[in-house]
Design a protein around this motif. Structure first.
Motif, PDB file in Angstrom:
ATOM      1  N   THR A  68       0.834  -1.168   0.059  1.00 39.90           N
ATOM      2  CA  THR A  68       0.111   0.156  -0.037  1.00 39.90           C
ATOM      3  C   THR A  68       0.864   1.360   0.166  1.00 39.90           C
ATOM      4  OG1 THR A  68      -1.905  -1.015   1.054  1.00 39.90           O
ATOM      5  CG2 THR A  68      -1.806   1.419   1.199  1.00 39.90           C
ATOM      6  N   ILE A  69       0.822   1.952  -0.988  1.00 42.50           N
ATOM      7  CA  ILE A  69       1.549   3.263  -0.982  1.00 42.50           C
ATOM      8  C   ILE A  69       0.616   4.426  -0.725  1.00 42.50           C
ATOM      9  CG2 ILE A  69       2.786   4.761  -2.800  1.00 42.50           C
ATOM     10  CD1 ILE A  69       4.109   2.111  -2.239  1.00 42.50           C
ATOM     11  N   ALA A  70       1.012   5.314   0.125  1.00 42.83           N
ATOM     12  CA  ALA A  70       0.525   6.659   0.549  1.00 42.83           C
ATOM     13  C   ALA A  70       0.969   7.726  -0.279  1.00 42.83           C
ATOM     14  CB  ALA A  70       0.466   6.868   1.914  1.00 42.83           C
ATOM     15  N   LEU A  71       0.206   8.606  -0.812  1.00 42.91           N
ATOM     16  CA  LEU A  71       0.366  10.021  -1.400  1.00 42.91           C
ATOM     17  C   LEU A  71      -0.161  10.908  -0.333  1.00 42.91           C
ATOM     18  CD1 LEU A  71      -0.653   9.370  -5.164  1.00 42.91           C
ATOM     19  CD2 LEU A  71       1.517   9.041  -3.875  1.00 42.91           C
ATOM     20  N   ARG A  72       0.547  11.720   0.101  1.00 50.48           N
ATOM     21  CA  ARG A  72       0.155  12.985   1.137  1.00 50.48           C
ATOM     22  C   ARG A  72       0.268  14.203   0.281  1.00 50.48           C
ATOM     23  NH1 ARG A  72       3.476  17.261   3.317  1.00 50.48           N
ATOM     24  NH2 ARG A  72       2.961  17.540   5.426  1.00 50.48           N
ATOM     25  N   ALA A  73      -0.937  15.012   0.629  1.00 53.67           N
ATOM     26  CA  ALA A  73      -0.880  16.219   0.066  1.00 53.67           C
ATOM     27  C   ALA A  73      -1.435  17.089   1.256  1.00 53.67           C
ATOM     28  CB  ALA A  73      -1.881  16.641  -1.118  1.00 53.67           C
ATOM     29  N   ASP A  74      -0.786  18.228   1.615  1.00 52.47           N
ATOM     30  CA  ASP A  74      -1.277  19.329   2.846  1.00 52.47           C
ATOM     31  C   ASP A  74      -2.198  20.101   1.947  1.00 52.47           C
ATOM     32  OD1 ASP A  74       0.963  20.308   1.216  1.00 52.47           O
ATOM     33  OD2 ASP A  74       2.335  20.698   2.858  1.00 52.47           O
ATOM     34  N   ILE A  75      -3.234  20.524   3.215  1.00 54.58           N
ATOM     35  CA  ILE A  75      -4.464  21.384   2.442  1.00 54.58           C
ATOM     36  C   ILE A  75      -4.704  22.575   3.032  1.00 54.58           C
ATOM     37  CG2 ILE A  75      -5.476  19.016   1.873  1.00 54.58           C
ATOM     38  CD1 ILE A  75      -7.339  19.538   4.269  1.00 54.58           C
ATOM     39  N   ASP A  76      -3.838  22.981   3.894  1.00 54.28           N
ATOM     40  CA  ASP A  76      -4.237  24.291   4.727  1.00 54.28           C
ATOM     41  C   ASP A  76      -3.343  25.605   4.083  1.00 54.28           C
ATOM     42  OD1 ASP A  76      -1.587  23.100   5.537  1.00 54.28           O
ATOM     43  OD2 ASP A  76      -1.708  24.235   7.439  1.00 54.28           O
ATOM     44  N   ALA A  77      -3.986  26.705   4.486  1.00 55.19           N
ATOM     45  CA  ALA A  77      -3.380  28.155   3.832  1.00 55.19           C
ATOM     46  C   ALA A  77      -2.628  28.835   4.777  1.00 55.19           C
ATOM     47  CB  ALA A  77      -4.462  28.900   3.087  1.00 55.19           C
ATOM     48  N   LEU A  78      -2.417  30.039   4.503  1.00 54.74           N
ATOM     49  CA  LEU A  78      -1.410  30.911   5.468  1.00 54.74           C
ATOM     50  C   LEU A  78      -2.394  32.067   5.684  1.00 54.74           C
ATOM     51  CD1 LEU A  78       1.773  30.323   3.836  1.00 54.74           C
ATOM     52  CD2 LEU A  78       1.611  29.923   6.170  1.00 54.74           C
ATOM     53  N   PRO A  79      -2.303  32.897   6.709  1.00 55.72           N
ATOM     54  CA  PRO A  79      -2.706  34.056   7.222  1.00 55.72           C
ATOM     55  C   PRO A  79      -2.026  35.112   6.469  1.00 55.72           C
ATOM     56  CG  PRO A  79      -1.587  33.405   9.153  1.00 55.72           C
ATOM     57  CD  PRO A  79      -1.310  32.368   8.316  1.00 55.72           C
ATOM     58  N   ILE A  80      -2.260  35.137   5.273  1.00 50.76           N
ATOM     59  CA  ILE A  80      -1.608  36.217   4.259  1.00 50.76           C
ATOM     60  C   ILE A  80      -2.522  37.067   3.523  1.00 50.76           C
ATOM     61  CG2 ILE A  80       0.224  36.473   2.608  1.00 50.76           C
ATOM     62  CD1 ILE A  80       1.982  34.321   3.995  1.00 50.76           C
ATOM     63  N   GLN A  81      -2.591  38.216   3.234  1.00 51.85           N
ATOM     64  CA  GLN A  81      -3.329  38.725   2.475  1.00 51.85           C
ATOM     65  C   GLN A  81      -2.733  38.815   0.912  1.00 51.85           C
ATOM     66  OE1 GLN A  81      -6.631  40.339   3.044  1.00 51.85           O
ATOM     67  NE2 GLN A  81      -6.627  40.497   0.730  1.00 51.85           N
ATOM     68  N   GLU A  82      -3.559  38.112   0.053  1.00 52.91           N
ATOM     69  CA  GLU A  82      -3.079  38.160  -1.235  1.00 52.91           C
ATOM     70  C   GLU A  82      -2.872  39.429  -1.834  1.00 52.91           C
ATOM     71  OE1 GLU A  82      -2.978  35.398  -5.329  1.00 52.91           O
ATOM     72  OE2 GLU A  82      -4.470  35.045  -3.645  1.00 52.91           O
TER      73      GLU A  82
END
Length: 389
Positions: A68-82
């Motif tokens: 079993t191979i796991a693929l990890r992706a992080d999903i959160d953002a930052l407190p920055i004004q684009e």
């Protein structure tokens, strides 16, 4: 379906932009998680919720027995004004995907889409787990996912991940053979003196002067105590004291971070900080409270896994497009997955100077050349295919 299918390329762009327009901070990724689950279910991917955590696990079961191979992706953002003026600009005030997590999430969803719609998943001898992890920026998400058993049932044998890099041109891949990131710890120093009128400093004990001396003194740790062949970083990022220009305050508070590649260097830095603080107390007549907060360990790739991904990227893109790169002094909570299972995280080039896409990570102007999306999908699909067939 193939990698150059215009529908696939458009789907990747639309999906990434949707995530980019609706970023959410660590542990608040509720809409993001629901969007991920909706896409996975539309692809007939088995979806598992994580009780009380805004992460998602997708499971693609192969037809034969294997790893079993796991693929990890992080999903959160930052407190920055684009500050980018683009049609997909963040619609959440003060929140931005300035570290490329929208790209990582889209790539792993793209892998699932390709595997399912091309029929490749039906030929796999083993399983694929898709780990959509919250709170990487807080350094807590990986630990909480592991505690909830995401590496079991079925047991994960290896974990792959990626991170976009504006330092590398789009179309290239950088691989850390072993170490990829430094450890990251935090400290808080509270200095208590004696308040007085700013015109009569001799009647008080100035914690600001003691704090300023501390900041100056710690610079000598890196330059004079750490061997020049080793790497460490000490940064004081916050110094809070006083409320008026003519008042010597009672207290000062400093906060900083420590980065190191090796555990013994990390410990040496901490010991020297304590020694400097003890000296300040004696020299300035202040009292100090020093709190050390253990953060993230160094992230170490498994060399067999990183070599495997290097070879895959070279096969997909050409050997001239792939290189081994040195570690960075940033931290990455993927380190905790790497402690539990043989793992590797690779760097996907996303920079394009001609398009003005060369701003660093965590910049309010950060953006990527979206060609990186299909490249990431190609690399990880080929890695899955090679590992499980």
């Amino acid at each position: 379906m193939n990698y150059t299918d215009e529908r696939m390329i458009e789907w990747l762009s639309v999906t990434r932009r949707e995530f980019h327009m609706h970023p959410e901070l660590s542990h608040e990724e509720r809409e993001t998680s629901e969007r991920i689950k909706g896409i996975l279910r539309s692809l007939d991917v088995e979806v598992h919720d994580l009780q009380g955590l805004t992460g998602v696990v997708g499971l693609i079961r192969g037809k034969g027995r294997g790893e079993t191979i796991a693929l990890r992706a992080d999903i959160d953002a930052l407190p920055i004004q684009e500050l980018n003026e683009v049609v997909y600009k963040s619609q959440s005030d003060g929140v931005m995907h300035a570290c490329g997590h929208d790209v990582h999430t889209t790539i792993m969803l793209g892998v699932a889409k390709y595997l399912q719609e091309s029929g490749t998943s039906g030929k796999l001898k083993g399983n694929i787990k898709l780990l959509f992890q919250p709170a990487e920026e807080k350094g807590t998400g990986a630990r909480e996912m592991i505690a909830r058993g995401v590496l079991e049932n079925p047991k994960v044998h290896k974990v792959f991940a990626c991170h976009v890099s504006p330092d590398l041109p789009v179309g290239t891949v950088g691989v850390n053979r072993t170490q990829s990131h430094a450890s990251a710890d935090w400290f808080t120093l509270c200095i208590k003196g004696k308040g007085a009128h700013g015109a009569r400093p001799s009647e008080g004990i100035d914690p600001i002067v003691a704090g300023a001396y501390f900041i100056t003194a710690v610079q000598s740790i890196i330059s004079r105590n750490i061997p020049p062949t080793e790497t460490a970083v000490i940064t004081v990022g916050r110094f809070a004291a006083g409320s008026a220009p003519n008042v010597i305050p009672e207290k000062a508070r400093l906060e900083g971070t420590i980065r190191a590649f090796r555990g013994d260097i990390r410990n040496q830095v901490i010991d020297r900080l304590r020694e400097i603080i003890n000296g300040i107390e004696g020299s300035f007549g202040v009292s100090c409270s020093f709190d050390f907060h253990e953060g993230m360990p160094a992230c170490i790739n498994d060399e067999r896994v990183s070599s495997f991904l290097y070879d895959i990227a070279a096969y997909v893109l050409g050997s001239e497009k792939v290189s081994y790169i040195p570690p960075v002094t940033g931290s990455e909570d993927f380190a905790l997955f790497a402690i539990e299972r043989p793992s590797a995280i690779i760097r996907l080039g996303c920079g394009n100077i001609e398009k003005g896409l060369d701003h660093p990570l965590h910049s309010p102007y950060f953006d990527v050349d979206e060609e990186v999306l299909s490249i990431g999908v190609r690399v990880f699909v080929e890695a899955i295919r090679r590992a499980l067939t």
